[in-house]
Design a protein around this motif. Structure first.
Motif, PDB file in Angstrom:
ATOM      1  N   LEU A  32       9.945   6.741 -46.410  1.00 19.73           N
ATOM      2  CA  LEU A  32      10.188   7.783 -47.407  1.00 19.73           C
ATOM      3  C   LEU A  32       9.245   8.966 -47.198  1.00 19.73           C
ATOM      4  CD1 LEU A  32      11.789   8.599 -49.917  1.00 19.73           C
ATOM      5  CD2 LEU A  32      10.105   7.372 -51.309  1.00 19.73           C
ATOM      6  N   ARG A  33       7.981   8.674 -46.928  1.00 15.28           N
ATOM      7  CA  ARG A  33       7.007   9.750 -46.672  1.00 15.28           C
ATOM      8  C   ARG A  33       7.397  10.552 -45.431  1.00 15.28           C
ATOM      9  NH1 ARG A  33       0.967   7.862 -45.568  1.00 15.28           N
ATOM     10  NH2 ARG A  33       1.882   7.286 -43.551  1.00 15.28           N
ATOM     11  N   ALA A  34       7.854   9.869 -44.405  1.00  9.38           N
ATOM     12  CA  ALA A  34       8.285  10.555 -43.185  1.00  9.38           C
ATOM     13  C   ALA A  34       9.439  11.510 -43.474  1.00  9.38           C
ATOM     14  CB  ALA A  34       8.684   9.532 -42.124  1.00  9.38           C
ATOM     15  N   TYR A  35      10.349  11.084 -44.337  1.00 12.21           N
ATOM     16  CA  TYR A  35      11.480  11.947 -44.688  1.00 12.21           C
ATOM     17  C   TYR A  35      10.992  13.232 -45.362  1.00 12.21           C
ATOM     18  CZ  TYR A  35      15.560  13.721 -47.132  1.00 12.21           C
ATOM     19  OH  TYR A  35      16.540  14.543 -47.626  1.00 12.21           O
ATOM     20  N   TYR A  36      10.043  13.099 -46.279  1.00 13.15           N
ATOM     21  CA  TYR A  36       9.520  14.289 -46.965  1.00 13.15           C
ATOM     22  C   TYR A  36       8.748  15.194 -46.003  1.00 13.15           C
ATOM     23  CZ  TYR A  36      10.809  12.191 -51.437  1.00 13.15           C
ATOM     24  OH  TYR A  36      11.513  11.650 -52.486  1.00 13.15           O
ATOM     25  N   TYR A  37       7.956  14.616 -45.134  1.00 15.48           N
ATOM     26  CA  TYR A  37       7.231  15.449 -44.169  1.00 15.48           C
ATOM     27  C   TYR A  37       8.200  16.111 -43.180  1.00 15.48           C
ATOM     28  CZ  TYR A  37       2.327  14.554 -45.347  1.00 15.48           C
ATOM     29  OH  TYR A  37       1.098  14.536 -45.962  1.00 15.48           O
ATOM     30  N   PHE A  38       9.268  15.420 -42.842  1.00 17.15           N
ATOM     31  CA  PHE A  38      10.266  16.031 -41.965  1.00 17.15           C
ATOM     32  C   PHE A  38      10.920  17.222 -42.650  1.00 17.15           C
ATOM     33  CE2 PHE A  38      14.767  15.802 -40.208  1.00 17.15           C
ATOM     34  CZ  PHE A  38      14.463  16.531 -39.069  1.00 17.15           C
ATOM     35  N   ASP A  39      11.162  17.097 -43.952  1.00 18.86           N
ATOM     36  CA  ASP A  39      11.708  18.235 -44.692  1.00 18.86           C
ATOM     37  C   ASP A  39      10.744  19.414 -44.621  1.00 18.86           C
ATOM     38  OD1 ASP A  39      13.964  19.099 -46.287  1.00 18.86           O
ATOM     39  OD2 ASP A  39      12.619  19.179 -48.001  1.00 18.86           O
ATOM     40  N   MET A  40       9.450  19.152 -44.764  1.00 18.76           N
ATOM     41  CA  MET A  40       8.455  20.227 -44.628  1.00 18.76           C
ATOM     42  C   MET A  40       8.471  20.812 -43.222  1.00 18.76           C
ATOM     43  SD  MET A  40       6.905  20.694 -47.542  1.00 18.76           S
ATOM     44  CE  MET A  40       5.470  21.634 -47.034  1.00 18.76           C
ATOM     45  N   TYR A  41       8.575  19.948 -42.232  1.00 19.32           N
ATOM     46  CA  TYR A  41       8.543  20.381 -40.832  1.00 19.32           C
ATOM     47  C   TYR A  41       9.688  21.344 -40.519  1.00 19.32           C
ATOM     48  CZ  TYR A  41       8.487  20.024 -35.717  1.00 19.32           C
ATOM     49  OH  TYR A  41       8.442  20.304 -34.373  1.00 19.32           O
ATOM     50  N   ARG A  42      10.863  21.090 -41.096  1.00 23.57           N
ATOM     51  CA  ARG A  42      12.025  21.947 -40.836  1.00 23.57           C
ATOM     52  C   ARG A  42      11.954  23.262 -41.594  1.00 23.57           C
ATOM     53  NH1 ARG A  42      17.188  18.198 -41.913  1.00 23.57           N
ATOM     54  NH2 ARG A  42      16.040  17.869 -43.862  1.00 23.57           N
ATOM     55  N   LEU A  43      11.146  23.302 -42.647  1.00 21.56           N
ATOM     56  CA  LEU A  43      11.139  24.471 -43.529  1.00 21.56           C
ATOM     57  C   LEU A  43       9.948  25.397 -43.333  1.00 21.56           C
ATOM     58  CD1 LEU A  43      12.210  22.667 -46.824  1.00 21.56           C
ATOM     59  CD2 LEU A  43      13.585  24.316 -45.536  1.00 21.56           C
ATOM     60  N   PHE A  44       8.760  24.826 -43.118  1.00 22.71           N
ATOM     61  CA  PHE A  44       7.526  25.602 -43.076  1.00 22.71           C
ATOM     62  C   PHE A  44       6.916  25.590 -41.680  1.00 22.71           C
ATOM     63  CE2 PHE A  44       8.048  24.320 -47.477  1.00 22.71           C
ATOM     64  CZ  PHE A  44       7.766  25.485 -48.169  1.00 22.71           C
ATOM     65  N   GLU A  45       6.421  26.734 -41.259  1.00 24.47           N
ATOM     66  CA  GLU A  45       5.821  26.810 -39.929  1.00 24.47           C
ATOM     67  C   GLU A  45       4.503  26.047 -39.886  1.00 24.47           C
ATOM     68  OE1 GLU A  45       5.274  29.974 -36.319  1.00 24.47           O
ATOM     69  OE2 GLU A  45       5.644  30.726 -38.339  1.00 24.47           O
ATOM     70  N   LYS A  46       3.735  26.097 -40.960  1.00 25.27           N
ATOM     71  CA  LYS A  46       2.510  25.297 -41.018  1.00 25.27           C
ATOM     72  C   LYS A  46       2.319  24.775 -42.437  1.00 25.27           C
ATOM     73  CE  LYS A  46      -0.970  28.948 -41.759  1.00 25.27           C
ATOM     74  NZ  LYS A  46      -2.260  29.470 -41.251  1.00 25.27           N
ATOM     75  N   PHE A  47       1.711  23.602 -42.513  1.00 23.24           N
ATOM     76  CA  PHE A  47       1.539  22.935 -43.801  1.00 23.24           C
ATOM     77  C   PHE A  47       0.536  21.800 -43.599  1.00 23.24           C
ATOM     78  CE2 PHE A  47       5.081  21.259 -41.440  1.00 23.24           C
ATOM     79  CZ  PHE A  47       4.920  19.883 -41.462  1.00 23.24           C
ATOM     80  N   PRO A  48      -0.153  21.388 -44.657  1.00 20.34           N
ATOM     81  CA  PRO A  48      -1.143  20.310 -44.515  1.00 20.34           C
ATOM     82  C   PRO A  48      -0.465  18.942 -44.377  1.00 20.34           C
ATOM     83  CG  PRO A  48      -1.031  21.037 -46.789  1.00 20.34           C
ATOM     84  CD  PRO A  48      -0.162  21.974 -46.006  1.00 20.34           C
ATOM     85  N   TYR A  49      -1.080  18.097 -43.566  1.00 24.30           N
ATOM     86  CA  TYR A  49      -0.632  16.716 -43.430  1.00 24.30           C
ATOM     87  C   TYR A  49      -1.772  15.790 -43.840  1.00 24.30           C
ATOM     88  CZ  TYR A  49       1.071  12.313 -41.551  1.00 24.30           C
ATOM     89  OH  TYR A  49       1.492  11.010 -41.440  1.00 24.30           O
ATOM     90  N   PHE A  50      -1.490  14.842 -44.709  1.00 27.11           N
ATOM     91  CA  PHE A  50      -2.484  13.843 -45.111  1.00 27.11           C
ATOM     92  C   PHE A  50      -1.765  12.537 -45.410  1.00 27.11           C
ATOM     93  CE2 PHE A  50      -1.228  16.432 -48.701  1.00 27.11           C
ATOM     94  CZ  PHE A  50      -0.864  15.514 -49.673  1.00 27.11           C
ATOM     95  N   ASP A  51      -2.423  11.433 -45.080  1.00 26.42           N
ATOM     96  CA  ASP A  51      -1.848  10.129 -45.381  1.00 26.42           C
ATOM     97  C   ASP A  51      -2.690   9.425 -46.434  1.00 26.42           C
ATOM     98  OD1 ASP A  51      -4.081   9.161 -44.078  1.00 26.42           O
ATOM     99  OD2 ASP A  51      -3.005   8.570 -42.263  1.00 26.42           O
ATOM    100  N   GLU A  52      -2.462   8.127 -46.595  1.00 28.57           N
ATOM    101  CA  GLU A  52      -3.130   7.379 -47.658  1.00 28.57           C
ATOM    102  C   GLU A  52      -4.631   7.211 -47.435  1.00 28.57           C
ATOM    103  OE1 GLU A  52      -2.240   4.408 -44.477  1.00 28.57           O
ATOM    104  OE2 GLU A  52      -1.223   6.144 -45.359  1.00 28.57           O
ATOM    105  N   THR A  53      -5.113   7.496 -46.241  1.00 25.06           N
ATOM    106  CA  THR A  53      -6.541   7.316 -45.951  1.00 25.06           C
ATOM    107  C   THR A  53      -7.382   8.514 -46.346  1.00 25.06           C
ATOM    108  OG1 THR A  53      -6.400   8.222 -43.706  1.00 25.06           O
ATOM    109  CG2 THR A  53      -5.917   5.859 -43.980  1.00 25.06           C
TER     110      THR A  53
END
Length: 558
Positions: free
Chosen positions: A157-178
């Motif tokens: 599910l998290r991958a799906y949301y980050y993929f949506d960001m990847y297709r929409l925004f040229e740059k954006f923060p990435y962070f996981d549970e750690t």
């Protein structure tokens, strides 16, 4: 064990265990994950883990703060599709939800509400996923196999949301549970390529750890992870990986094409046939379980059959004309589909029947009723082509008309359906110039579904072979070169998946979006005068960081 629908009913209860501050407005607040009444690790057993997972799944409903924000959820992405050559914003006029009209005419600005909605929706959802993952991993009451399965659902599910960001925004923060403090993560910490790698690795891990089937409908199995990974790889032109993971879904034997194209709009067939990745909706409980993402788009309908409607997200004439077919039932792949308008009084040619399963046309059936001018909210400005797919018959027992939102029903929204998977594999084969005959078979299988859907006995009535000349043929082996096959699969994606939020992203990954959309503006101006002077440039393809987020994040997003 509880069903997934009971999970969604209890989502508000489960949300009390989520550390996300749901009513935050600034970036710092939004990403603040300080716990607000959470379980201890010893208390998290299977039921508690399910509550956390349920809370994360509930983010697919895209209904955090109000109706408008849900329109920009990641389910359908119709607000992004109005940037393509397929769709018009619709509604009462250009000033109604004017920020969407800005996207429609290529006027993207960092203070656009859609940009902010998309950013917030995705990060709220990512934060829920991270909370669930972190809590489940810390559990002292779950065995390792159970942990791995739950965590893999959340990583998918998290991958799906980050993929949506990847297709929409040229740059954006990435962070996981750690990450201890996500509000301090820079948008430049990782490159796009690195983020894509994180997304893919989560999905590969999920495919290895998830079961083939889940007891509860709506929960992700390994083939959901495979299908998302195939789509991610498709966007990055990793053709071998597309072929492999789309192949896993196909070879599973769990899915098949609908017997009839109309089946996509029947709630009684939820979670069957083409349903690979679907969001579960209900019309029997709180309105929070309605598909608000599509309710704005419901046709006006004569007699308020759906309880009124706002009639947003209409098809363009350019899309409508793409359903023209020749004497052999094949599309005009030479770029001449706009040489005639299907709805002109003197048009005597053939059409692909998917036209009338996808949108309303004056004088044609709509779920057993006759679609006419009174179904169109602003016929003079936006024309007649209301979208059909998200709406069952108004007579269906699964449709709710007594309360808003209009057009609300129990119809699931299928984010990835089996036809999409078949076409992904076909495209991968074509781009590698291998097994072109197999690619042709996959495309023809999808076309065969369209051909068999012209059945006047199938109810509710949605097409009329006595009025329209329907013809959809299969591609012959003769002349099936790589270049011709490429044009064929790209066309097939357009007409098969029309009005499902895919078109902009397809044009973007093909590298044809600027040329295609500017040509579309020129053509469509004769029908929508507001396109006059509209243009799209290469530096407008991806959204900037929302102005409101940038202002609240210091220099993290510079």
């Amino acid at each position: 064990m509880k069903t997934v629908k009971s999970y969604i009913r209890n989502a508000s209860f489960a949300a009390t265990f989520v550390s996300l501050a749901m009513f935050a407005t600034s970036c710092d607040d939004m990403l603040d994950t300080k716990p607000q009444g959470v379980f201890t690790s010893e208390q998290i057993g299977e039921d508690e883990a399910l509550d956390l997972v349920t809370s994360a799944y509930a983010t697919l409903l895209c209904h955090y703060f109000g109706n408008n924000e849900s329109f920009a959820g990641p389910i359908n992405n119709w607000v992004i599709d109005v940037r393509s050559d397929d769709a018009l914003k619709g509604g009462d006029g250009v000033t109604m939800e004017g920020y969407m009209h800005q996207l429609e005419i290529g006027n993207v600005q960092s203070d656009n509400a859609v940009i902010d909605f998309k950013w917030r929706n995705n990060y709220f959802s990512i934060s829920r996923c991270n909370t669930a993952i972190k809590s489940i991993l810390a559990s002292g009451a779950l065995d390792e196999k159970t942990k791995a399965s739950f965590v893999s659902e959340m990583k998918t599910l998290r991958a799906y949301y980050y993929f949506d960001m990847y297709r929409l925004f040229e740059k954006f923060p990435y962070f996981d549970e750690t990450v201890a403090d996500p509000s301090q993560v820079s948008a430049s910490q990782y490159t796009r390529e690195q983020i894509l790698g994180f997304i893919k690795e989560d999905l590969r891990e999920a495919y290895r750890n998830l079961p083939e089937t889940q007891e509860e409908v709506g929960r992700f199995n390994r083939y959901v992870a495979a299908a998302i990974l195939a789509k991610v790889a498709l966007f990055s032109s990793d053709w071998d990986e597309v072929e492999t993971y789309a192949g896993y879904v196909i070879e599973s034997g769990k899915y098949q094409l609908y017997p009839n194209f109309l089946d996509i709009s029947k709630p009684e067939l939820n979670n069957q046939y083409e349903s690979v990745m679907a969001v579960q909706f209900s019309s029997a409980n709180s309105p929070d379980q309605f598909n608000f993402n599509n309710c704005l788009n419901c046709t006006y309908s004569e007699g308020n059959l759906y309880g009124n409607g706002d009639d947003f997200y209409l098809a363009s004439q350019d899309l409508v004309n793409s359903f023209r077919t020749d004497v052999n039932g094949l599309p005009f792949l030479d770029g001449t589909s706009n040489s005639e308008d299907i709805t002109s009084a003197d048009y005597a040619g053939n059409v692909d029947p998917r036209l009338d399963f996808t949108l309303g046309r004056i004088g044609m059936p709509w779920r057993g009723y006759t679609y006419n001018e009174k179904w169109c909210r602003n016929l003079e400005l936006y024309g007649q082509y209301s979208g059909k797919k998200p709406y069952p018959s108004p007579d269906s027992p699964y449709v709710t008309t007594g309360i808003v939102p209009w057009g609300a029903s129990s119809l699931n929204y299928i984010i990835i359906r089996y036809a999409d998977v078949l076409l992904m594999k076909a495209e991968a084969l074509i781009e590698q110039n291998k097994n072109l005959d197999e690619a042709r078979t996959l495309i023809n299988d999808v076309r065969a579904k369209a051909a068999r859907s012209v059945d006047p006995s199938y109810t509710p009535i949605d097409c009329n072979p006595m009025v329209a000349s329907y013809a959809v043929g299969e591609y012959p082996a003769t002349g099936w070169s790589q270049e011709y096959a490429r044009r064929a699969v790209r066309h097939e994606r357009r007409v098969e998946l029309a009005m499902e939020g895919h078109r902009w992203f397809d044009l973007l990954r093909w590298g044809t979006v600027v040329e295609t959309v500017n040509k579309y503006y020129e053509f469509e101006t004769k029908f929508q005068a507001y396109y006059s002077g509209a243009s799209l440039t290469d530096d407008e393809l991806y959204f900037p960081v929302p102005l409101s987020q940038k202002d609240n994040a210091g220099n993290l997003y510079d």
